[in-house]
Design a protein around this motif. Sequence first.
Motif, PDB file in Angstrom:
ATOM      1  N   GLU A  40       0.822  -1.285   0.035  1.00 24.35           N
ATOM      2  CA  GLU A  40       0.199  -0.002  -0.082  1.00 24.35           C
ATOM      3  C   GLU A  40       0.861   1.253  -0.084  1.00 24.35           C
ATOM      4  O   GLU A  40       0.481   2.212  -0.730  1.00 24.35           O
ATOM      5  CB  GLU A  40      -0.884  -0.021   1.211  1.00 24.35           C
ATOM      6  CG  GLU A  40      -2.300  -1.063   1.235  1.00 24.35           C
ATOM      7  CD  GLU A  40      -3.024  -0.859   0.127  1.00 24.35           C
ATOM      8  OE1 GLU A  40      -3.398   0.525  -0.142  1.00 24.35           O
ATOM      9  OE2 GLU A  40      -3.380  -2.037  -0.370  1.00 24.35           O
ATOM     10  N   LYS A  41       1.851   1.188   0.783  1.00 22.61           N
ATOM     11  CA  LYS A  41       2.722   2.382   0.990  1.00 22.61           C
ATOM     12  C   LYS A  41       4.061   2.091   1.402  1.00 22.61           C
ATOM     13  O   LYS A  41       4.501   1.360   2.428  1.00 22.61           O
ATOM     14  CB  LYS A  41       1.925   3.405   1.903  1.00 22.61           C
ATOM     15  CG  LYS A  41       2.839   4.796   1.914  1.00 22.61           C
ATOM     16  CD  LYS A  41       1.686   5.820   2.824  1.00 22.61           C
ATOM     17  CE  LYS A  41       2.358   7.109   2.702  1.00 22.61           C
ATOM     18  NZ  LYS A  41       1.469   8.243   3.479  1.00 22.61           N
ATOM     19  N   LYS A  42       5.102   2.779   0.881  1.00 20.09           N
ATOM     20  CA  LYS A  42       6.384   2.641   1.311  1.00 20.09           C
ATOM     21  C   LYS A  42       7.130   4.065   1.096  1.00 20.09           C
ATOM     22  O   LYS A  42       6.761   5.050   0.503  1.00 20.09           O
ATOM     23  CB  LYS A  42       7.473   1.887   0.241  1.00 20.09           C
ATOM     24  CG  LYS A  42       7.205   0.521  -0.013  1.00 20.09           C
ATOM     25  CD  LYS A  42       8.150   0.208  -1.027  1.00 20.09           C
ATOM     26  CE  LYS A  42       7.608  -1.388  -1.439  1.00 20.09           C
ATOM     27  NZ  LYS A  42       8.631  -1.751  -2.676  1.00 20.09           N
ATOM     28  N   LYS A  43       8.062   4.283   2.240  1.00 18.93           N
ATOM     29  CA  LYS A  43       9.028   5.537   2.242  1.00 18.93           C
ATOM     30  C   LYS A  43      10.295   5.179   1.607  1.00 18.93           C
ATOM     31  O   LYS A  43      10.966   4.276   2.121  1.00 18.93           O
ATOM     32  CB  LYS A  43       9.290   6.092   3.562  1.00 18.93           C
ATOM     33  CG  LYS A  43       9.877   7.301   3.602  1.00 18.93           C
ATOM     34  CD  LYS A  43      10.127   7.956   5.091  1.00 18.93           C
ATOM     35  CE  LYS A  43      10.894   9.240   5.059  1.00 18.93           C
ATOM     36  NZ  LYS A  43      11.139   9.591   6.280  1.00 18.93           N
ATOM     37  N   PHE A  52       7.443   8.942  -1.073  1.00 18.74           N
ATOM     38  CA  PHE A  52       6.592   8.121  -0.412  1.00 18.74           C
ATOM     39  C   PHE A  52       5.851   7.625  -1.506  1.00 18.74           C
ATOM     40  O   PHE A  52       5.639   8.416  -2.589  1.00 18.74           O
ATOM     41  CB  PHE A  52       5.530   8.782   0.390  1.00 18.74           C
ATOM     42  CG  PHE A  52       5.691   9.013   2.164  1.00 18.74           C
ATOM     43  CD1 PHE A  52       5.602   7.716   2.708  1.00 18.74           C
ATOM     44  CD2 PHE A  52       6.219  10.250   2.149  1.00 18.74           C
ATOM     45  CE1 PHE A  52       6.127   7.973   4.146  1.00 18.74           C
ATOM     46  CE2 PHE A  52       6.533  10.214   3.512  1.00 18.74           C
ATOM     47  CZ  PHE A  52       6.719   9.302   4.301  1.00 18.74           C
ATOM     48  N   GLU A  53       5.708   6.109  -1.933  1.00 23.86           N
ATOM     49  CA  GLU A  53       5.270   5.635  -2.875  1.00 23.86           C
ATOM     50  C   GLU A  53       4.198   4.796  -2.356  1.00 23.86           C
ATOM     51  O   GLU A  53       4.029   3.931  -1.720  1.00 23.86           O
ATOM     52  CB  GLU A  53       5.936   4.591  -3.676  1.00 23.86           C
ATOM     53  CG  GLU A  53       5.436   3.836  -4.772  1.00 23.86           C
ATOM     54  CD  GLU A  53       6.785   3.053  -5.592  1.00 23.86           C
ATOM     55  OE1 GLU A  53       7.410   3.604  -6.354  1.00 23.86           O
ATOM     56  OE2 GLU A  53       6.700   2.011  -5.268  1.00 23.86           O
ATOM     57  N   GLU A  54       2.811   5.118  -2.925  1.00 23.46           N
ATOM     58  CA  GLU A  54       1.635   4.633  -2.373  1.00 23.46           C
ATOM     59  C   GLU A  54       0.795   4.207  -3.606  1.00 23.46           C
ATOM     60  O   GLU A  54       0.448   5.081  -4.593  1.00 23.46           O
ATOM     61  CB  GLU A  54       0.969   5.375  -1.630  1.00 23.46           C
ATOM     62  CG  GLU A  54       0.360   6.639  -1.825  1.00 23.46           C
ATOM     63  CD  GLU A  54      -0.288   7.410  -0.639  1.00 23.46           C
ATOM     64  OE1 GLU A  54      -0.945   6.848   0.152  1.00 23.46           O
ATOM     65  OE2 GLU A  54       0.020   8.586  -0.504  1.00 23.46           O
ATOM     66  N   PHE A  69       0.405   4.046  -8.874  1.00 25.12           N
ATOM     67  CA  PHE A  69       1.332   4.276  -7.696  1.00 25.12           C
ATOM     68  C   PHE A  69       1.630   5.884  -7.832  1.00 25.12           C
ATOM     69  O   PHE A  69       2.107   6.246  -8.775  1.00 25.12           O
ATOM     70  CB  PHE A  69       2.444   3.670  -7.676  1.00 25.12           C
ATOM     71  CG  PHE A  69       2.470   1.959  -7.532  1.00 25.12           C
ATOM     72  CD1 PHE A  69       2.289   1.476  -6.213  1.00 25.12           C
ATOM     73  CD2 PHE A  69       1.932   1.211  -8.444  1.00 25.12           C
ATOM     74  CE1 PHE A  69       2.284   0.286  -5.710  1.00 25.12           C
ATOM     75  CE2 PHE A  69       1.793  -0.123  -8.229  1.00 25.12           C
ATOM     76  CZ  PHE A  69       1.832  -0.599  -7.019  1.00 25.12           C
ATOM     77  N   TRP A 182       8.898   6.675   9.165  1.00 24.02           N
ATOM     78  CA  TRP A 182       7.840   7.575   8.304  1.00 24.02           C
ATOM     79  C   TRP A 182       7.922   9.033   8.650  1.00 24.02           C
ATOM     80  O   TRP A 182       7.559   9.949   7.929  1.00 24.02           O
ATOM     81  CB  TRP A 182       6.461   6.947   8.081  1.00 24.02           C
ATOM     82  CG  TRP A 182       6.638   5.679   7.099  1.00 24.02           C
ATOM     83  CD1 TRP A 182       7.672   5.020   6.992  1.00 24.02           C
ATOM     84  CD2 TRP A 182       5.493   5.342   6.408  1.00 24.02           C
ATOM     85  NE1 TRP A 182       7.189   3.747   6.011  1.00 24.02           N
ATOM     86  CE2 TRP A 182       5.926   3.982   5.845  1.00 24.02           C
ATOM     87  CE3 TRP A 182       4.105   5.661   6.303  1.00 24.02           C
ATOM     88  CZ2 TRP A 182       5.080   3.326   5.115  1.00 24.02           C
ATOM     89  CZ3 TRP A 182       3.379   4.984   5.716  1.00 24.02           C
ATOM     90  CH2 TRP A 182       3.746   3.706   4.939  1.00 24.02           C
TER      91      TRP A 182
END
Length: 185
Positions: A40-43, A52-54, A69, A182
Amino acid sequence: MKSIFTFFTLLICLPLFSQTEGQSFCSELENEDYFPLTIEKKKILWLDSYYFEEIIGSKEIKNKKYIEFAQNWKAGNAGSLLLREKNGVIYQYEKCCDTETIRFDSKFEKGKSWKTADKKSNYSIKSFNGKLKTPYCDYKNLLVIKGEFTNVTYFFYYKKGYGYIGATDDKNNLISCVSPEWNKK
């Protein structure tokens, strides 16, 4: 007396909790894919910045459904990435060329190389046993993909069950990694 006991209990337990979290973040997931499209989400730290990729939704292009994304950078700029999976192949939609580039095929073996849709970049599989040390983890058993671009070469590292976890330059200097922190800059 109770408050002193509570304070010392927290003092002891919090580091143990964060260590468990770190181990979870760093652990191997042997039976998973290198490119899961469900995170769902990464920093992601990149040089002296981060983004942030989400997942923000999906888009249909030419009767193919892509997961979209968003990549929201610290400086406020944003980009997007459109990916889809079919039969173990991860495709990226390339706006420049109105077509797809293969990001990874689960049937690829070490040494396999391919070009992007615009023919300007080349990728190749360097290893399935890569290692990468980041400020957060000492990873092993990673997929390593070499990316050769116009003026620069990078090595991208992928962990089963988590996907992208970092990159090095052609001198093996760490330039990017995922972060579990995060709220920190």
